[in-house]
Write a protein that holds these residues in place. Structure first.
Motif, PDB file in Angstrom:
ATOM      1  N   MET A   1     -19.641   8.410  11.507  1.00 40.46           N
ATOM      2  CA  MET A   1     -18.354   8.455  10.831  1.00 40.46           C
ATOM      3  C   MET A   1     -17.279   7.965  11.794  1.00 40.46           C
ATOM      4  N   LYS A   2     -16.373   7.155  11.252  1.00 37.14           N
ATOM      5  CA  LYS A   2     -15.249   6.682  12.071  1.00 37.14           C
ATOM      6  C   LYS A   2     -13.934   7.163  11.475  1.00 37.14           C
ATOM      7  N   PHE A   3     -13.069   7.650  12.325  1.00 37.79           N
ATOM      8  CA  PHE A   3     -11.746   8.075  11.872  1.00 37.79           C
ATOM      9  C   PHE A   3     -10.697   7.151  12.466  1.00 37.79           C
ATOM     10  N   GLY A   4      -9.847   6.617  11.603  1.00 38.54           N
ATOM     11  CA  GLY A   4      -8.842   5.639  12.031  1.00 38.54           C
ATOM     12  C   GLY A   4      -7.592   6.284  12.610  1.00 38.54           C
ATOM     13  N   GLY A   5      -6.629   5.441  12.934  1.00 41.25           N
ATOM     14  CA  GLY A   5      -5.418   5.871  13.621  1.00 41.25           C
ATOM     15  C   GLY A   5      -4.612   6.931  12.887  1.00 41.25           C
ATOM     16  N   THR A   6      -4.449   6.766  11.571  1.00 39.97           N
ATOM     17  CA  THR A   6      -3.662   7.776  10.842  1.00 39.97           C
ATOM     18  C   THR A   6      -4.426   9.094  10.772  1.00 39.97           C
ATOM     19  N   SER A   7      -5.758   9.006  10.648  1.00 36.78           N
ATOM     20  CA  SER A   7      -6.564  10.232  10.598  1.00 36.78           C
ATOM     21  C   SER A   7      -6.445  11.005  11.909  1.00 36.78           C
ATOM     22  N   SER A 206     -12.210  -0.311  16.009  1.00 28.48           N
ATOM     23  CA  SER A 206     -13.032   0.904  15.916  1.00 28.48           C
ATOM     24  C   SER A 206     -13.941   0.893  14.685  1.00 28.48           C
ATOM     25  N   ASP A 207     -13.537   0.164  13.642  1.00 26.83           N
ATOM     26  CA  ASP A 207     -14.436   0.013  12.482  1.00 26.83           C
ATOM     27  C   ASP A 207     -15.730  -0.653  12.951  1.00 26.83           C
ATOM     28  N   PHE A 208     -15.555  -1.667  13.794  1.00 30.83           N
ATOM     29  CA  PHE A 208     -16.691  -2.415  14.317  1.00 30.83           C
ATOM     30  C   PHE A 208     -17.549  -1.501  15.203  1.00 30.83           C
ATOM     31  N   TRP A 225     -13.495   6.593   7.634  1.00 33.40           N
ATOM     32  CA  TRP A 225     -12.418   7.414   7.066  1.00 33.40           C
ATOM     33  C   TRP A 225     -11.063   6.805   7.400  1.00 33.40           C
ATOM     34  N   THR A 226     -10.244   6.571   6.356  1.00 41.28           N
ATOM     35  CA  THR A 226      -8.946   5.966   6.591  1.00 41.28           C
ATOM     36  C   THR A 226      -7.875   6.686   5.769  1.00 41.28           C
ATOM     37  N   ASP A 227      -6.800   5.981   5.409  1.00 41.42           N
ATOM     38  CA  ASP A 227      -5.699   6.669   4.724  1.00 41.42           C
ATOM     39  C   ASP A 227      -5.511   6.207   3.275  1.00 41.42           C
ATOM     40  N   VAL A 228      -6.495   5.504   2.732  1.00 40.23           N
ATOM     41  CA  VAL A 228      -6.473   5.166   1.301  1.00 40.23           C
ATOM     42  C   VAL A 228      -7.838   5.514   0.708  1.00 40.23           C
ATOM     43  N   ASP A 229      -7.911   5.544  -0.652  1.00 38.68           N
ATOM     44  CA  ASP A 229      -9.118   6.042  -1.321  1.00 38.68           C
ATOM     45  C   ASP A 229     -10.337   5.128  -1.232  1.00 38.68           C
ATOM     46  N   GLY A 230     -10.205   3.986  -0.612  1.00 41.98           N
ATOM     47  CA  GLY A 230     -11.357   3.091  -0.503  1.00 41.98           C
ATOM     48  C   GLY A 230     -10.868   1.663  -0.458  1.00 41.98           C
ATOM     49  N   ILE A 231     -11.791   0.734  -0.704  1.00 41.55           N
ATOM     50  CA  ILE A 231     -11.408  -0.673  -0.735  1.00 41.55           C
ATOM     51  C   ILE A 231     -10.791  -0.933  -2.111  1.00 41.55           C
ATOM     52  N   MET A 232      -9.627  -1.495  -2.103  1.00 38.67           N
ATOM     53  CA  MET A 232      -8.904  -1.662  -3.366  1.00 38.67           C
ATOM     54  C   MET A 232      -8.807  -3.131  -3.754  1.00 38.67           C
ATOM     55  N   SER A 233      -8.438  -3.343  -5.036  1.00 42.28           N
ATOM     56  CA  SER A 233      -8.397  -4.715  -5.552  1.00 42.28           C
ATOM     57  C   SER A 233      -7.307  -5.539  -4.858  1.00 42.28           C
ATOM     58  N   ALA A 234      -6.390  -4.881  -4.166  1.00 45.67           N
ATOM     59  CA  ALA A 234      -5.381  -5.569  -3.351  1.00 45.67           C
ATOM     60  C   ALA A 234      -4.790  -4.532  -2.412  1.00 45.67           C
ATOM     61  N   ASP A 235      -4.012  -4.989  -1.436  1.00 47.79           N
ATOM     62  CA  ASP A 235      -3.351  -4.044  -0.542  1.00 47.79           C
ATOM     63  C   ASP A 235      -2.359  -3.230  -1.373  1.00 47.79           C
ATOM     64  N   PRO A 236      -2.568  -1.906  -1.453  1.00 54.25           N
ATOM     65  CA  PRO A 236      -1.700  -1.093  -2.310  1.00 54.25           C
ATOM     66  C   PRO A 236      -0.223  -1.139  -1.902  1.00 54.25           C
ATOM     67  N   ARG A 237       0.042  -1.536  -0.645  1.00 50.74           N
ATOM     68  CA  ARG A 237       1.451  -1.628  -0.239  1.00 50.74           C
ATOM     69  C   ARG A 237       2.112  -2.857  -0.864  1.00 50.74           C
ATOM     70  N   GLY A 260      -7.986 -10.816   5.807  1.00 47.08           N
ATOM     71  CA  GLY A 260      -6.757 -10.075   6.044  1.00 47.08           C
ATOM     72  C   GLY A 260      -6.680  -8.663   5.496  1.00 47.08           C
ATOM     73  N   ALA A 261      -7.679  -8.197   4.719  1.00 45.96           N
ATOM     74  CA  ALA A 261      -7.590  -6.815   4.221  1.00 45.96           C
ATOM     75  C   ALA A 261      -7.744  -5.886   5.424  1.00 45.96           C
ATOM     76  N   LYS A 262      -6.637  -5.301   5.840  1.00 42.42           N
ATOM     77  CA  LYS A 262      -6.609  -4.556   7.091  1.00 42.42           C
ATOM     78  C   LYS A 262      -7.559  -3.353   7.061  1.00 42.42           C
ATOM     79  N   VAL A 263      -7.938  -2.956   5.864  1.00 36.17           N
ATOM     80  CA  VAL A 263      -8.746  -1.739   5.725  1.00 36.17           C
ATOM     81  C   VAL A 263     -10.076  -1.819   6.490  1.00 36.17           C
ATOM     82  N   LEU A 264     -10.581  -3.016   6.751  1.00 37.12           N
ATOM     83  CA  LEU A 264     -11.776  -3.165   7.583  1.00 37.12           C
ATOM     84  C   LEU A 264     -11.564  -4.264   8.622  1.00 37.12           C
TER      85      LEU A 264
HETATM   86  P1  ADP Z   1      -7.181   2.898  10.015  1.00 35.05           P
HETATM   87  O1  ADP Z   1      -6.126   3.249  11.000  1.00 35.05           O
HETATM   88  O2  ADP Z   1      -7.778   4.074   9.331  1.00 35.05           O
HETATM   89  O3  ADP Z   1      -8.196   1.952  10.566  1.00 35.05           O
HETATM   90  P2  ADP Z   1      -5.792   0.713   8.732  1.00 35.05           P
HETATM   91  O4  ADP Z   1      -4.320   0.849   8.699  1.00 35.05           O
HETATM   92  O5  ADP Z   1      -6.396  -0.186   9.745  1.00 35.05           O
HETATM   93  O6  ADP Z   1      -6.419   2.161   8.829  1.00 35.05           O
HETATM   94  O7  ADP Z   1      -6.314   0.259   7.296  1.00 35.05           O
HETATM   95  C1  ADP Z   1      -5.943   0.966   6.129  1.00 35.05           C
HETATM   96  C2  ADP Z   1      -4.806   0.244   5.417  1.00 35.05           C
HETATM   97  O8  ADP Z   1      -5.280  -1.025   4.954  1.00 35.05           O
HETATM   98  C3  ADP Z   1      -4.349   0.923   4.160  1.00 35.05           C
HETATM   99  O9  ADP Z   1      -3.359   1.869   4.427  1.00 35.05           O
HETATM  100  C4  ADP Z   1      -3.852  -0.231   3.295  1.00 35.05           C
HETATM  101  O10 ADP Z   1      -2.459  -0.318   3.297  1.00 35.05           O
HETATM  102  C5  ADP Z   1      -4.385  -1.480   3.968  1.00 35.05           C
HETATM  103  N1  ADP Z   1      -5.104  -2.373   3.047  1.00 35.05           N
HETATM  104  C6  ADP Z   1      -4.953  -3.714   3.004  1.00 35.05           C
HETATM  105  N2  ADP Z   1      -5.731  -4.262   2.064  1.00 35.05           N
HETATM  106  C7  ADP Z   1      -6.414  -3.248   1.479  1.00 35.05           C
HETATM  107  C8  ADP Z   1      -7.401  -3.181   0.442  1.00 35.05           C
HETATM  108  N3  ADP Z   1      -7.829  -4.266  -0.203  1.00 35.05           N
HETATM  109  N4  ADP Z   1      -7.882  -1.974   0.116  1.00 35.05           N
HETATM  110  C9  ADP Z   1      -7.467  -0.864   0.768  1.00 35.05           C
HETATM  111  N5  ADP Z   1      -6.532  -0.869   1.745  1.00 35.05           N
HETATM  112  C10 ADP Z   1      -6.024  -2.033   2.117  1.00 35.05           C
END
Ligand code: ADP
Ligand code: ASP
Ligand code: MG
Length: 463
Positions: A1-7, A206-208, A225-237, A260-264
């Motif tokens: 399990m990996k916990f990201g910066g916000t976690s 750290s994901d890597f 483990w991050t700060d959104v519910d999973g991989i989303m259809s676009a960046d929720p921001r 560019g999806a920062k989530v991974l």
């Molecule tokens: P962590 O610190 O846990 O690694 P990151 O900030 O690196 O977290 O990644 C999580 C963020 O990625 C989310 O808060 C979200 O704003 C952003 N993000 C960008 N694209 C997506 C996507 N397609 N699905 C989910 N999150 C995304």
């Protein structure tokens, strides 16, 4: 399990992280890897910039802020009887960082090797606090610096793991601890070269780390483990009605991450594919929610599934000025130059008549990439066989991703029409032969509009 910066970023979230760790450890052997507390890596970097510039006051101020951030978290979660010990451990790490920063101030430069060692301290700080907190709660946690188990090439700032050696080290160091009921907490983001120099895996690395460890140990699953519910259809921001995708394939996730999806982190999926290890993306702040499952193959196939974007990119143009240059060779040498510094080519497109070509690189990798390309092509540049290489940074990348897009007639047309309806000009397009991704380069200021238009046009908000 990996916990990201916000976690890892606040006392409250550290408590949740410890709870999740304890819960999982009671079910099965678990290895944990962690990021630095949110923004700490940025602060470490900034401190070193200040040191390099000779800004002594700015450096001191940052050193104080970094220390205070950890002291505050420590006081909030670590019980009295462990506080002195924890403080001592943190102070030793901070003092090493300070020593490196002062060295940089003296030299007025930031040598890549020293930079990586200093950056790895962010994760050492957060992991130290987590381990102390877990132990205070009766867990047998062990801190393992990432550079003791992950062996990489010597490319500082963007290292690549040497998997066989890494696997050997992980098994040697982590398996006995796991069998003994311990919970190893490995610091994310870093490794070490065979010569023993600390390296880092690129920002967000750290994901890597998590997937490298999982592959090395033949894990059953990886949970990020991050700060959104999973991989989303676009960046929720950017797109408020983006939806969580319950399941996606490695290929889809990798395309999203690369584009560019920062989530991974871009290279997260690489270690998993050969072993077929599933990855879950989950929310520390909503742990009951299942999240997104990322698997080798999925039966869920619906056209374009997600759109991602990046404004952190630069378009590099290479244009021959003489018919004497062989354009294919030129492309090959450019790509080789990129590979030498582990810089990724995000999209590549060429024009057949003028023999010019352009490719997109990450802004963070641009300086190294340009140095490498210009050194490989030095002769042609000096003799005027090619025009000076231009880097256009007023661009952004959009990538529309979905395994189901393959062979869906008219989809690309609909996407381009939706973008042009917003009066957005398309600068370059590329679509791989797998038809998994359509990459579109637009002006930076148009990225937001284009993303929203594509998300709506492809009905991504609904399943
Ligand atoms: P962590 O610190 O846990 O690694 P990151 O900030 O690196 O977290 O990644 C999580 C963020 O990625 C989310 O808060 C979200 O704003 C952003 N993000 C960008 N694209 C997506 C996507 N397609 N699905 C989910 N999150 C995304
Ligand atoms: N702390 C590192 C960074 O901010 C690695 C990570 O968070 O994954 O880039
Ligand atoms: Mg991240």
């Amino acid at each position: 399990m990996k916990f990201g910066g916000t976690s890892m970023g606040s006392p409250e979230s550290l408590r949740t992280v410890a709870e999740i760790c304890g819960g999982e450890r009671s079910r099965r052997p678990t290895v944990v890897t962690v990021s630095a507390m949110s923004k700490v890596t940025d602060m470490l970097l900034e401190t070193m910039y200040r040191a390099e510039r000779g800004d002594a006051e700015g450096m001191e101020e940052n050193l104080r802020r970094i220390a205070a951030r950890h002291e505050d978290a420590c006081v909030a979660i670590i019980p009295e009887d462990r506080l002195d010990e924890t403080r001592e451990q943190l102070a030793a790490l901070l003092s090493r960082f300070e020593q490196i920063a002062r060295g940089m101030m003296m030299l007025r430069e930031r040598p890549p090797r020293a930079l990586d060692e200093a950056l790895s301290i962010g994760e050492m700080l957060s992991a130290t606090m987590l381990v102390q907190f877990l132990e205070a709660q009766g867990q047998r946690a062990t801190l393992v610096p990432g550079y003791e188990v992950i062996v990489t090439d010597p490319v500082h700032g963007n290292a690549t793991p040497r998997m066989e050696l890494t696997s050997f080290k992980c098994r040697e160091m982590l398996l006995p601890a796991l069998l003994d009921g311990h919970l190893p907490v490995v610091t994310g983001f870093c490794g070490a070269s065979e010569q023993g120099a600390v390296t880092t895996l690129g920002r967000g690395g750290s994901d890597f780390t998590a997937t490298i460890l999982a592959a090395a140990l033949d894990a059953q699953e990886v949970w990020i483990w991050t700060d959104v519910d999973g991989i989303m259809s676009a960046d929720p921001r950017m797109v408020p009605d983006a939806r969580v995708l319950p399941e996606i394939t490695y290929n889809e996730a990798a395309e999203l991450a690369y584009n560019g999806a920062k989530v991974l982190h871009p290279r997260t999926l690489l270690p998993l594919a050969p072993k077929g290890i599933p990855l879950w993306s989950k929310n520390t702040f909503n742990p009951k929610y299942p999240g997104t499952r990322i698997v080798a193959h999925s039966d869920e196939k619906h056209g374009a599934r997600a759109v991602t974007s990046s404004s952190n990119v630069v378009l590099v143009n290479v244009e021959p000025a003489s018919a004497a240059v062989n354009p294919s060779l030129l492309m090959a040498r450019c790509l080789e130059a990129m590979a030498r510094v582990n810089a990724e080519v995000l999209t590549f497109s060429s024009s057949s008549y003028r023999q010019s070509f352009c490719f997109l690189v990450r802004r963070t990798e641009l300086a190294e990439a340009m140095r490498s390309v210009e050194s490989v092509l030095a002769l042609e540049l000096n003799h005027g066989y090619i025009r000076p290489i231009e880097a256009n940074d007023d661009v952004g990348l959009l990538a529309v991703v979905g395994e189901g897009m393959k062979g869906e007639p008219g989809l690309a047309g609909r996407i381009f029409t939706a973008i042009s309806r917003e009066h957005v000009n398309i600068i370059a397009i590329s679509q791989g032969s797998s038809e998994l991704t359509i990459a579109i380069v637009v002006r930076r200021e148009d990225v937001d509009k284009a993303v929203k238009a594509v998300h709506a046009e492809c009905g991504m908000a609904t399943a």
